[in-house]
Design a protein around this motif. Sequence first.
Motif, PDB file in Angstrom:
ATOM      1  N   ALA A 168      47.577 -33.154 -13.640  1.00 12.29           N
ATOM      2  CA  ALA A 168      46.732 -32.168 -14.316  1.00 12.29           C
ATOM      3  C   ALA A 168      45.419 -31.980 -13.569  1.00 12.29           C
ATOM      4  O   ALA A 168      44.946 -30.851 -13.408  1.00 12.29           O
ATOM      5  CB  ALA A 168      46.462 -32.607 -15.754  1.00 12.29           C
ATOM      6  N   THR A 169      44.844 -33.078 -13.099  1.00 11.13           N
ATOM      7  CA  THR A 169      43.595 -32.982 -12.345  1.00 11.13           C
ATOM      8  C   THR A 169      43.813 -32.208 -11.055  1.00 11.13           C
ATOM      9  O   THR A 169      43.050 -31.292 -10.731  1.00 11.13           O
ATOM     10  CB  THR A 169      43.036 -34.383 -12.029  1.00 11.13           C
ATOM     11  N   LEU A 170      44.859 -32.568 -10.317  1.00 10.29           N
ATOM     12  CA  LEU A 170      45.162 -31.899  -9.057  1.00 10.29           C
ATOM     13  C   LEU A 170      45.350 -30.391  -9.256  1.00 10.29           C
ATOM     14  O   LEU A 170      44.720 -29.577  -8.582  1.00 10.29           O
ATOM     15  CB  LEU A 170      46.417 -32.508  -8.433  1.00 10.29           C
ATOM     16  N   ILE A 171      46.184 -30.021 -10.205  1.00 13.80           N
ATOM     17  CA  ILE A 171      46.492 -28.605 -10.429  1.00 13.80           C
ATOM     18  C   ILE A 171      45.275 -27.851 -10.958  1.00 13.80           C
ATOM     19  O   ILE A 171      44.918 -26.791 -10.438  1.00 13.80           O
ATOM     20  CB  ILE A 171      47.685 -28.464 -11.397  1.00 13.80           C
ATOM     21  N   THR A 172      44.625 -28.394 -11.979  1.00 13.89           N
ATOM     22  CA  THR A 172      43.510 -27.655 -12.572  1.00 13.89           C
ATOM     23  C   THR A 172      42.322 -27.565 -11.627  1.00 13.89           C
ATOM     24  O   THR A 172      41.661 -26.526 -11.575  1.00 13.89           O
ATOM     25  CB  THR A 172      43.074 -28.250 -13.918  1.00 13.89           C
ATOM     26  N   PHE A 173      42.043 -28.617 -10.879  1.00 12.79           N
ATOM     27  CA  PHE A 173      40.934 -28.545  -9.919  1.00 12.79           C
ATOM     28  C   PHE A 173      41.241 -27.560  -8.801  1.00 12.79           C
ATOM     29  O   PHE A 173      40.380 -26.794  -8.396  1.00 12.79           O
ATOM     30  CB  PHE A 173      40.598 -29.925  -9.336  1.00 12.79           C
ATOM     31  N   PHE A 174      42.472 -27.595  -8.297  1.00 12.12           N
ATOM     32  CA  PHE A 174      42.829 -26.662  -7.234  1.00 12.12           C
ATOM     33  C   PHE A 174      42.684 -25.226  -7.724  1.00 12.12           C
ATOM     34  O   PHE A 174      42.079 -24.387  -7.057  1.00 12.12           O
ATOM     35  CB  PHE A 174      44.261 -26.918  -6.745  1.00 12.12           C
ATOM     36  N   LEU A 175      43.231 -24.931  -8.893  1.00  8.59           N
ATOM     37  CA  LEU A 175      43.160 -23.569  -9.427  1.00  8.59           C
ATOM     38  C   LEU A 175      41.734 -23.180  -9.799  1.00  8.59           C
ATOM     39  O   LEU A 175      41.318 -22.039  -9.568  1.00  8.59           O
ATOM     40  CB  LEU A 175      44.088 -23.425 -10.637  1.00  8.59           C
ATOM     41  N   ALA A 176      40.980 -24.124 -10.352  1.00  7.23           N
ATOM     42  CA  ALA A 176      39.596 -23.816 -10.738  1.00  7.23           C
ATOM     43  C   ALA A 176      38.734 -23.514  -9.521  1.00  7.23           C
ATOM     44  O   ALA A 176      37.777 -22.740  -9.602  1.00  7.23           O
ATOM     45  CB  ALA A 176      39.002 -24.982 -11.535  1.00  7.23           C
ATOM     46  N   GLU A 177      39.075 -24.108  -8.385  1.00  7.06           N
ATOM     47  CA  GLU A 177      38.306 -23.882  -7.159  1.00  7.06           C
ATOM     48  C   GLU A 177      38.677 -22.589  -6.437  1.00  7.06           C
ATOM     49  O   GLU A 177      37.943 -22.144  -5.565  1.00  7.06           O
ATOM     50  CB  GLU A 177      38.490 -25.064  -6.187  1.00  7.06           C
TER      51      GLU A 177
END
Length: 192
Positions: A105-114
């Motif tokens: 969740a961290t990997l996906i959400t951080f990547f998309l949020a960036e």
Amino acid sequence: MEALLVSTGVVALAEIGDKTQLLAFVLAARFKKPLPIILGILVATIVNHGLAGALGAWITSAVNPEILHWILGFSFIAMAAWILIPDSMDDEEATAIRRFGVFGATLITFFLAEMGDKTQIATVALTAHYGTPLLVVIGTTIGMLVADVPAVFMGDKLGSKIPMKLVRTVAATAFTILGAVTLWSAWGGLKL
């Protein structure tokens, strides 16, 4: 070395109060597992900023240097204005947290949020400005970690103690100075 230090400092300041820092607060408060959250932030940032650094390097080779200086100068100043606008986290990002576990969740959400975020665009612009993609990506990644790792360990308690307006003003000032120096250089007043 200047590229590394400036990239680290500017992104660390720009990240304070950004939606990805808010995301770090939410993840930390919800899961209370700092290591997978920090690793997810690290991997997502390396991939995202690595792509941004590659784009910045391509822009450097594809755009006339004189035009590039003007574009970068105005981009840094636009970034300064954008930093003054507070971020908030979307409900979609919070939903992804529940589906993929802490690291995923961290990997996906951080990547998309960036994607298209201030710090990703700053990475493109800083790479184009300095012409050293590796140093800029390392610097922006360190800057992200400097801002987000304390958020992971301190959760939402830290958010209420940081004078966000002051931090955004300092970061905006740093981008304004970068923009002004770059524009002055483009005009011919300074050789960078």
